[in-house]
Design a protein around this motif. Sequence first.
Motif, PDB file in Angstrom:
ATOM      1  N   ARG A 259       0.823  -1.202   0.000  1.00  0.00           N
ATOM      2  CA  ARG A 259       0.000   0.000   0.000  1.00  0.00           C
ATOM      3  C   ARG A 259       0.863   1.262   0.000  1.00  0.00           C
ATOM      4  O   ARG A 259       0.626   2.188  -0.775  1.00  0.00           O
ATOM      5  N   LYS A 260       1.864   1.310   0.875  1.00  0.00           N
ATOM      6  CA  LYS A 260       2.698   2.509   0.957  1.00  0.00           C
ATOM      7  C   LYS A 260       3.525   2.678  -0.325  1.00  0.00           C
ATOM      8  O   LYS A 260       3.722   3.812  -0.796  1.00  0.00           O
ATOM      9  N   THR A 261       3.980   1.587  -0.908  1.00  0.00           N
ATOM     10  CA  THR A 261       4.720   1.654  -2.171  1.00  0.00           C
ATOM     11  C   THR A 261       3.831   2.219  -3.273  1.00  0.00           C
ATOM     12  O   THR A 261       4.252   3.088  -4.050  1.00  0.00           O
ATOM     13  N   ARG A 262       2.590   1.738  -3.347  1.00  0.00           N
ATOM     14  CA  ARG A 262       1.660   2.233  -4.365  1.00  0.00           C
ATOM     15  C   ARG A 262       1.385   3.728  -4.172  1.00  0.00           C
ATOM     16  O   ARG A 262       1.336   4.487  -5.153  1.00  0.00           O
ATOM     17  N   GLN A 263       1.226   4.159  -2.926  1.00  0.00           N
ATOM     18  CA  GLN A 263       0.943   5.568  -2.657  1.00  0.00           C
ATOM     19  C   GLN A 263       2.052   6.478  -3.176  1.00  0.00           C
ATOM     20  O   GLN A 263       1.788   7.504  -3.805  1.00  0.00           O
ATOM     21  N   PHE A 264       3.305   6.095  -2.933  1.00  0.00           N
ATOM     22  CA  PHE A 264       4.418   6.921  -3.397  1.00  0.00           C
ATOM     23  C   PHE A 264       4.578   6.845  -4.910  1.00  0.00           C
ATOM     24  O   PHE A 264       4.933   7.835  -5.562  1.00  0.00           O
ATOM     25  N   ALA A 280      12.746  -9.651   0.821  1.00  0.00           N
ATOM     26  CA  ALA A 280      12.381  -9.673  -0.598  1.00  0.00           C
ATOM     27  C   ALA A 280      12.336 -11.082  -1.151  1.00  0.00           C
ATOM     28  O   ALA A 280      11.849 -11.307  -2.265  1.00  0.00           O
ATOM     29  N   ASN A 281      12.815 -12.065  -0.379  1.00  0.00           N
ATOM     30  CA  ASN A 281      12.701 -13.460  -0.787  1.00  0.00           C
ATOM     31  C   ASN A 281      11.294 -14.000  -0.601  1.00  0.00           C
ATOM     32  O   ASN A 281      10.954 -15.055  -1.133  1.00  0.00           O
ATOM     33  N   ASN A 282      10.460 -13.290   0.179  1.00  0.00           N
ATOM     34  CA  ASN A 282       9.096 -13.734   0.415  1.00  0.00           C
ATOM     35  C   ASN A 282       8.305 -13.658  -0.889  1.00  0.00           C
ATOM     36  O   ASN A 282       8.179 -12.596  -1.490  1.00  0.00           O
ATOM     37  N   GLN A 283       7.751 -14.785  -1.315  1.00  0.00           N
ATOM     38  CA  GLN A 283       7.098 -14.855  -2.607  1.00  0.00           C
ATOM     39  C   GLN A 283       5.859 -13.975  -2.683  1.00  0.00           C
ATOM     40  O   GLN A 283       5.593 -13.337  -3.709  1.00  0.00           O
ATOM     41  N   ASP A 284       5.081 -13.909  -1.602  1.00  0.00           N
ATOM     42  CA  ASP A 284       3.896 -13.053  -1.606  1.00  0.00           C
ATOM     43  C   ASP A 284       4.276 -11.588  -1.767  1.00  0.00           C
ATOM     44  O   ASP A 284       3.593 -10.832  -2.481  1.00  0.00           O
ATOM     45  N   LEU A 285       5.361 -11.171  -1.118  1.00  0.00           N
ATOM     46  CA  LEU A 285       5.817  -9.786  -1.242  1.00  0.00           C
ATOM     47  C   LEU A 285       6.310  -9.511  -2.658  1.00  0.00           C
ATOM     48  O   LEU A 285       6.010  -8.452  -3.237  1.00  0.00           O
ATOM     49  N   ARG A 286       7.052 -10.431  -3.219  1.00  0.00           N
ATOM     50  CA  ARG A 286       7.553 -10.257  -4.590  1.00  0.00           C
ATOM     51  C   ARG A 286       6.386 -10.081  -5.562  1.00  0.00           C
ATOM     52  O   ARG A 286       6.399  -9.206  -6.438  1.00  0.00           O
ATOM     53  N   GLU A 287       5.364 -10.921  -5.396  1.00  0.00           N
ATOM     54  CA  GLU A 287       4.207 -10.843  -6.283  1.00  0.00           C
ATOM     55  C   GLU A 287       3.426  -9.543  -6.071  1.00  0.00           C
ATOM     56  O   GLU A 287       2.925  -8.942  -7.035  1.00  0.00           O
ATOM     57  N   ALA A 288       3.341  -9.098  -4.817  1.00  0.00           N
ATOM     58  CA  ALA A 288       2.605  -7.871  -4.514  1.00  0.00           C
ATOM     59  C   ALA A 288       3.281  -6.652  -5.134  1.00  0.00           C
ATOM     60  O   ALA A 288       2.609  -5.768  -5.704  1.00  0.00           O
ATOM     61  N   GLN A 290       5.428  -6.711  -7.647  1.00  0.00           N
ATOM     62  CA  GLN A 290       5.345  -6.878  -9.103  1.00  0.00           C
ATOM     63  C   GLN A 290       3.997  -6.374  -9.609  1.00  0.00           C
ATOM     64  O   GLN A 290       3.901  -5.692 -10.649  1.00  0.00           O
ATOM     65  N   LYS A 291       2.939  -6.675  -8.866  1.00  0.00           N
ATOM     66  CA  LYS A 291       1.590  -6.242  -9.246  1.00  0.00           C
ATOM     67  C   LYS A 291       1.479  -4.721  -9.255  1.00  0.00           C
ATOM     68  O   LYS A 291       0.883  -4.131 -10.164  1.00  0.00           O
ATOM     69  N   VAL A 292       2.053  -4.073  -8.236  1.00  0.00           N
ATOM     70  CA  VAL A 292       2.028  -2.608  -8.177  1.00  0.00           C
ATOM     71  C   VAL A 292       2.719  -2.012  -9.399  1.00  0.00           C
ATOM     72  O   VAL A 292       2.210  -1.078 -10.028  1.00  0.00           O
ATOM     73  N   GLY A 293       3.881  -2.551  -9.750  1.00  0.00           N
ATOM     74  CA  GLY A 293       4.605  -2.058 -10.915  1.00  0.00           C
ATOM     75  C   GLY A 293       3.841  -2.290 -12.204  1.00  0.00           C
ATOM     76  O   GLY A 293       3.795  -1.411 -13.077  1.00  0.00           O
ATOM     77  N   ASN A 294       3.227  -3.463 -12.326  1.00  0.00           N
ATOM     78  CA  ASN A 294       2.447  -3.777 -13.528  1.00  0.00           C
ATOM     79  C   ASN A 294       1.276  -2.817 -13.689  1.00  0.00           C
ATOM     80  O   ASN A 294       0.953  -2.394 -14.809  1.00  0.00           O
ATOM     81  N   GLN A 295       0.630  -2.479 -12.572  1.00  0.00           N
ATOM     82  CA  GLN A 295      -0.513  -1.561 -12.627  1.00  0.00           C
ATOM     83  C   GLN A 295      -0.102  -0.189 -13.129  1.00  0.00           C
ATOM     84  O   GLN A 295      -0.886   0.505 -13.782  1.00  0.00           O
ATOM     85  N   GLN A 296       1.137   0.208 -12.815  1.00  0.00           N
ATOM     86  CA  GLN A 296       1.649   1.511 -13.252  1.00  0.00           C
ATOM     87  C   GLN A 296       2.417   1.420 -14.567  1.00  0.00           C
ATOM     88  O   GLN A 296       2.981   2.408 -15.031  1.00  0.00           O
ATOM     89  N   LYS A 297       2.456   0.181 -15.127  1.00  0.00           N
ATOM     90  CA  LYS A 297       3.159  -0.066 -16.397  1.00  0.00           C
ATOM     91  C   LYS A 297       4.634   0.338 -16.318  1.00  0.00           C
ATOM     92  O   LYS A 297       5.191   0.959 -17.223  1.00  0.00           O
ATOM     93  N   LEU A 298       5.255  -0.053 -15.193  1.00  0.00           N
ATOM     94  CA  LEU A 298       6.661   0.237 -14.976  1.00  0.00           C
ATOM     95  C   LEU A 298       7.478  -1.049 -14.879  1.00  0.00           C
ATOM     96  O   LEU A 298       6.966  -2.064 -14.386  1.00  0.00           O
ATOM     97  N   PRO A 299       8.736  -1.027 -15.323  1.00  0.00           N
ATOM     98  CA  PRO A 299       9.594  -2.197 -15.108  1.00  0.00           C
ATOM     99  C   PRO A 299       9.850  -2.389 -13.618  1.00  0.00           C
ATOM    100  O   PRO A 299      10.075  -1.416 -12.891  1.00  0.00           O
ATOM    101  N   VAL A 300       9.783  -3.634 -13.166  1.00  0.00           N
ATOM    102  CA  VAL A 300      10.002  -3.963 -11.756  1.00  0.00           C
ATOM    103  C   VAL A 300      11.295  -4.750 -11.641  1.00  0.00           C
ATOM    104  O   VAL A 300      11.456  -5.811 -12.256  1.00  0.00           O
ATOM    105  N   LEU A 301      12.237  -4.232 -10.861  1.00  0.00           N
ATOM    106  CA  LEU A 301      13.532  -4.870 -10.654  1.00  0.00           C
ATOM    107  C   LEU A 301      13.571  -5.438  -9.240  1.00  0.00           C
ATOM    108  O   LEU A 301      13.563  -4.682  -8.267  1.00  0.00           O
ATOM    109  N   ILE A 302      13.587  -6.750  -9.132  1.00  0.00           N
ATOM    110  CA  ILE A 302      13.615  -7.418  -7.831  1.00  0.00           C
ATOM    111  C   ILE A 302      14.943  -8.143  -7.691  1.00  0.00           C
ATOM    112  O   ILE A 302      15.344  -8.898  -8.582  1.00  0.00           O
ATOM    113  N   ALA A 303      15.634  -7.906  -6.595  1.00  0.00           N
ATOM    114  CA  ALA A 303      16.947  -8.513  -6.389  1.00  0.00           C
ATOM    115  C   ALA A 303      16.864 -10.030  -6.483  1.00  0.00           C
ATOM    116  O   ALA A 303      15.904 -10.642  -5.998  1.00  0.00           O
TER     117      ALA A 303
END
Length: 340
Positions: A259-264, A280-288, A290-303
């Motif tokens: 939520r806070k990531t999406r707000q910013f 960041a290894n947590n799969q649910d967090l990675r997917e969440a 990724q979803k925020v980035g996809n909604q904004q049509k931005l590339p998502v870089l996950i370590a």
Amino acid sequence: MIIGIESSCDESAMALFDPGKGLRGEWVHSQILKHQAYGGIVPDLASREHLDNFPPLLKEVLAAHRPVAGDLIAVTTGPGLAGCLALGMAVGHALSLASKLPLVGVNHLRGHAFSPFIQLHEKDPDGFSGQFRDCLPHLGLIVSGGNTILFRIDLNGNLEVLANTVDDAAGEALDKGAKLLGMPYPGGPLIEKQAANGNSKAYSFPRAFPQADVPRFSFSGLKTSLRYQLEKMSDADLEAGMADLCASYQAAVVDALQRKTRQFLEAGEFRSLGLSGGVANNQDLREAIQKVGNQQKLPVLIADPAHTGDNAAMIAFAAFADRAGCQEEPSTFDPSWELA
């Protein structure tokens, strides 16, 4: 070639990074099993382990690459445990003196901040500079046992902290929650494993600072809420509801971060989104994220999972990608060194 050295906590690590080709080698000695019996990191034990672990790691590095003129040595100089940082600094200075190579100090958190870009470099080392510029301004999220930070990298490569935790970090909340549930250290991955079979809506846990205009994270209330919930449950109830409790608790952490990531992201102008740190290894967090980035049509870089925890590859890479953020010829370390 850049030789990276990391010893901020309980991982003894070294790496070789070639700016023209990418990572040439990584060597890590984990201490997790040593600390599990104590339910968490024991600073004195961690320092002693570094003293034993670095000599064989250094032999591995020197067997893979003999330092030559033009090389650089990069060592973590904070934040972290004082004794652990001191051991890494000693290795860095010894290697610098023996090889006559320059030494730079790297902020551990800046290493995390730049770690999602390692994969970008690996795909195209020659074109990395241009691709990196195309990602700026960049919004990054660091989630670890000690830190929860949203930050911005501007067009000039400068870092600015946008939101920080005011108490427990997200990873700390997961580990403390796991401890309340009777799980051994480190408990975060165990909560994730249990949560995979649970209902994330079975229990209601609080989300602090949901307002868009509050640039903060807080997770201490979440841990307290879990404790109150457990006080109302019998042992049989706990056993039957363990998966649902873990799923609901983890969902509260992930939802607050998402939520806070999406707000910013919605409030600013960004060209990429990043996620790094141990959690960041947590799969649910990675997917969440990724979803925020996809909604904004931005590339998502996950370590990459290998570079989410305490690792020397991100330290060596930061010395290349974030040279302006490094300390030249460091003579001391800072256990409380902030990101920016």
